[in-house]
Scaffold this active site. Structure first.
Site, PDB file in Angstrom:
ATOM      1  N   ASP A 148       0.831  -1.201   0.000  1.00 42.96           N
ATOM      2  CA  ASP A 148       0.000   0.000   0.000  1.00 42.96           C
ATOM      3  C   ASP A 148       0.870   1.257   0.000  1.00 42.96           C
ATOM      4  OD1 ASP A 148      -2.296   1.859   0.768  1.00 42.96           O
ATOM      5  OD2 ASP A 148      -3.296  -0.076   0.925  1.00 42.96           O
ATOM      6  N   HIS A 182      -3.745   6.246   3.372  1.00 47.42           N
ATOM      7  CA  HIS A 182      -4.420   5.048   2.881  1.00 47.42           C
ATOM      8  C   HIS A 182      -3.845   3.762   3.466  1.00 47.42           C
ATOM      9  CE1 HIS A 182      -5.569   2.024  -0.203  1.00 47.42           C
ATOM     10  NE2 HIS A 182      -6.599   2.814  -0.455  1.00 47.42           N
ATOM     11  N   SER A 207     -11.075  -0.442  -1.243  1.00 45.13           N
ATOM     12  CA  SER A 207      -9.820  -0.476  -0.484  1.00 45.13           C
ATOM     13  C   SER A 207     -10.079  -0.711   0.995  1.00 45.13           C
ATOM     14  CB  SER A 207      -9.067   0.847  -0.637  1.00 45.13           C
ATOM     15  OG  SER A 207      -8.313   0.870  -1.810  1.00 45.13           O
TER      16      SER A 207
END
Length: 736
Positions: A103, A166, A494
């Site tokens: 990620d 994220h 996600s």
């Protein structure tokens, strides 16, 4: 270049030799090489011209040459909502499992990753903690970063440290510790991952400039060799890619060979059909669904009318009303802006003289940055769909088109229109329709192999609270929003992907010897079936249903799949024996007499039948189940036909087992008349012993030969989503 070769010779030397032959000199070969993949599979990344690529492609042992294209980045309540309030295995058992998160990196100082009461990492761990000013611990046991392009924004760290948020969010959703958390007081409670006792290893491949193929492959190469048990990838391609040119499909195949399951997001290109990504059968593909908490913010007009819209709004105007203006009445004439564009609040079209101190009504979506910069107090915007809330840098709410027209009528009919926007109140605004598939969640059918149903299942992916990087703004107005948060609420596949990664890790802790396919099967066959009346696209939206981690620990039966089964599948996809021998590293790998054709014999825990328009329904599927429940058990197999005119027969109708690990096979025949113009009809095959119910969905649908699905030309130039779900930055569409 396929599997890692056996023997004592140097793989890196082979790579240098190949480059030297293609480029003509030793120095050029050395300067062009970026990565040499040699830990878990064989390959390399290098800077090459088109002519050099052509030379390299012809060399013996080369499976594929792939451009270094970019892939996109595609909770206090979510685990409780699924009935998984707390695992039953204990920290010591969970602590033997390692989740590798590929990620944007991680914020290691977050409370979600503290290692209090953790012992040392498992002895199988072989990874490292890389980079300056970055420290791992007994919870976050490893971290690496990759940037083959050498492109860095001034806000980014040259380390595994997360500057986007994220990666911290996904890692904590999968395996974060239990911590008190909220978003400026909203969604207040205890945030945790699915397996708080599991270890985390991060592999930073995504930057503000997206996620490069070469970096993704390098991360898989390292993660497999490091000793992770589950790999979580919340990223993917916007367009279909052949299996041997897709870095996630390639990396996850080699992970599967090593007993590692890869959980991947389905993508955020819904609700258009055939937009699902990460569709290789050895990948667990995850859609996104809602939970019973939602975030709305009310706009209260001067005439007393109240309109509720979706927004994660923490800004308190204390009930004070402000002048309300339509963006079209605030066009910046000096910049040549028209009323039409200003009405949509297009950037650089609004006059600060006209909107300062006012709430701006926009005919379309606005991220609020221009309005805030120009001195506006807040914004009321119209957009579709309205099932996902976002956070903004100022008081905002997103309403329906119908309500928007009423507000515009109020503005035009009132001499001094005023309004205020209230703070979101999720505690008193429950979503009684949950779980439902989010509109943004990418849909099936599988664009590459229609015989494999995708997505596989769904998990919470809407309004998820999890850890965040304090240097990343909570909204997507990167250079306008100066707020800093430790936890943020965002949406996307996600967010659903790490829920499944956590659930898979929980199963791996309970059953260390289970294969990747066994874990995947258990999660799929025990999933909670979603309400078909709420989803016209049925299993193309939700696959087998929503995960049920506790139930998946004891599935009764599993559909296991070996590497040989996947090789047979690839043979039927048209790959030849020479290519497959390179992929597997096994000279005995061969397609033999297997011809390209249907994949109905792959031991998949679902059934998919695609038919040409006007074709007669006729298919035969073979499946084998392995007993992982009671040693002595008998399962009755029931078939539920999708239509009265379709016959689904199963033989034999019962399976009797006398030991754990015993395997039994059965055949499913689907017959019926010619059909046409049938988007999707669904039934199921259910095996039951009175204790366990092992369910596999069955779908039938039609297509026109030579046609291109509407999804391939989906209106991706429309600014439907922003923030952390689907948004534009620098003109590029991104998934999170």
């Amino acid at each position: 270049m396929g599997d890692r070769p056996q023997g004592g010779f140097s793989v890196a030397s082979t790579h240098h030799s190949m480059l030297q032959r293609a480029l003509g000199s030793t120095l050029s070969a050395k300067e062009s090489l970026i990565y040499s993949y040699r830990k878990s599979f064989n390959g390399f990344a290098a800077r090459l011209s088109d002519e050099e690529v052509a030379k390299l492609s012809e060399m013996e042992g080369v499976v594929s040459v792939i451009p270094n294209h970019k892939l996109k980045l595609h909770t206090t309540r979510s685990w409780d909502f699924m009935g998984f309030s707390k695992g039953q295995l204990g920290v010591s058992i969970e602590g033997e499992v390692i989740i590798g998160v590929i990620d944007t990196g991680i914020w290691p100082e977050s409370d979600s990753f503290n290692d209090k009461d953790f012992g040392p990492p498992p002895t199988k761990w072989k990874g490292v903690c890389q980079g300056p000013n970055f420290t791992c611990n007994n919870k976050l046991i490893g971290a690496r970063f990759y940037n083959s392009e050498g492109e860095y924004d001034s806000s980014e760290f040259h380390s595994p440290r997360d500057s986007i948020g994220h990666g911290s969010h996904t890692a904590s959703t999968a395996a974060g510790r239990e911590v008190a958390a909220s978003y400026f007081g909203l969604a207040n409670g205890t945030a945790r991952g699915g397996v708080p006792g599991a270890r985390i290893a991060v592999y930073k491949v995504c930057w503000l400039s997206d996620c490069a193929t070469a970096d993704i492959l390098a991360a898989f190469d390292d993660a497999i060799a490091d000793g992770v048990d589950i790999i979580s990838t919340s990223l993917g391609s916007d367009v279909p890619i052949q299996y041997l040119k897709d870095p996630i499909a390639i990396g996850s195949f080699h992970a599967m060979k090593n007993g590692i399951l890869t959980s991947s997001s389905a993508g955020n290109s819904g609700p258009y059909p055939a937009t699902v990504s990460n569709y290789a059968p050895w990948i667990l593909t995850v859609a996104a669904s809602t939970i019973d908490r939602r975030f709305t913010a009310k706009a209260v007009l001067g005439n007393g009318q109240v309109y509720s819209g979706f927004s994660i709004n923490n800004f308190d105007l204390n009930g004070k009303s402000y002048p309300l203006i339509w963006g079209g009445d605030a066009a910046n004439i000096s910049k040549g802006a028209s009323s039409e564009f200003a009405g949509d609040c297009v950037p650089n079209t609004l006059s600060s003289d006209k909107i300062k101190g006012k709430i701006v009504y926009c005919d379309s979506f606005s991220d609020g940055s221009d309005i805030r910069r120009a001195g506006g107090v807040g914004t009321i915007m119209v957009d579709f769909p309205t099932d996902v809330a976002f956070n903004y840098p100022l008081p905002s709410t997103q309403i329906t088109i119908e309500d928007g027209q009423k507000i515009l009528n109020y503005i035009r009919s009132t001499e001094n229109p005023i309004a205020t926007i209230l703070v979101s109140d999720p505690e008193h605004d429950k979503d009684v329709m949950a779980p439902s598939i989010a509109s943004f969640s990418s849909r099936g059918p599988n664009p590459l192999t229609p015989d494999i149903l995708k997505p596989d299942l769904t998990a919470p992916g809407v309004d998820i609270l999890a850890a965040w990087s304090p240097v990343a703004p909570p909204s997507e107005t990167f250079y306008e929003d100066t707020r800093s948060v430790k936890y943020n609420i965002i949406s996307g596949t996600s967010m659903s992907c790490p829920h499944v990664s956590g659930a898979a890790a929980y199963l791996k802790a309970a059953h260390p010897s289970w294969s990747a396919a066994a874990i995947k099967s258990a999660l799929m066959t025990t999933a909670t079936v979603l309400d078909s009346k709420k989803h016209a696209d049925l299993e193309f939206a939700y696959g087998s249903g929503q995960i049920n981690p506790l139930k998946a620990v004891k599935p009764g039966l599993i559909f296991d799949i070996s590497e040989a089964d996947y090789i047979n599948f690839l043979c039927k996809q048209g790959y030849n024996s020479t290519t497959l021998r390179i992929i597997t590293g096994d000279k005995n790998s061969s397609c033999g007499s297997t011809k390209p054709g249907k994949a109905w014999d792959l031991n998949y825990p679902s059934f998919s039948l695609q038919l040409e328009d006007g074709q007669e329904i006729k298919a035969e599927f073979t499946r084998t189940v392995t007993n992982v429940g009671s040693p002595n058990s008998t399962y009755t197999i029931a078939s539920f036909s999708p239509l009265s005119t379709i016959t689904v027969s199963v033989s034999p109708s019962t399976l009797s087992f006398s030991s754990v690990g015993e395997k039994k096979s059965f055949t499913v025949k689907v017959t019926g008349p010619k059909i046409s113009q049938q988007p999707i009809i669904s039934g199921s095959i259910v095996l039951s012993d009175g204790v366990h119910q092992v369910r596999a969905p069955l779908v039938v649908y039609t297509f026109l030969p030579g046609s291109i699905r509407i999804s391939s030309s989906a209106p991706q130039n429309k600014k439907r989503f922003k923030g952390s779900s689907l948004y534009y930055r620098n003109g590029m569409l991104r998934h999170t």
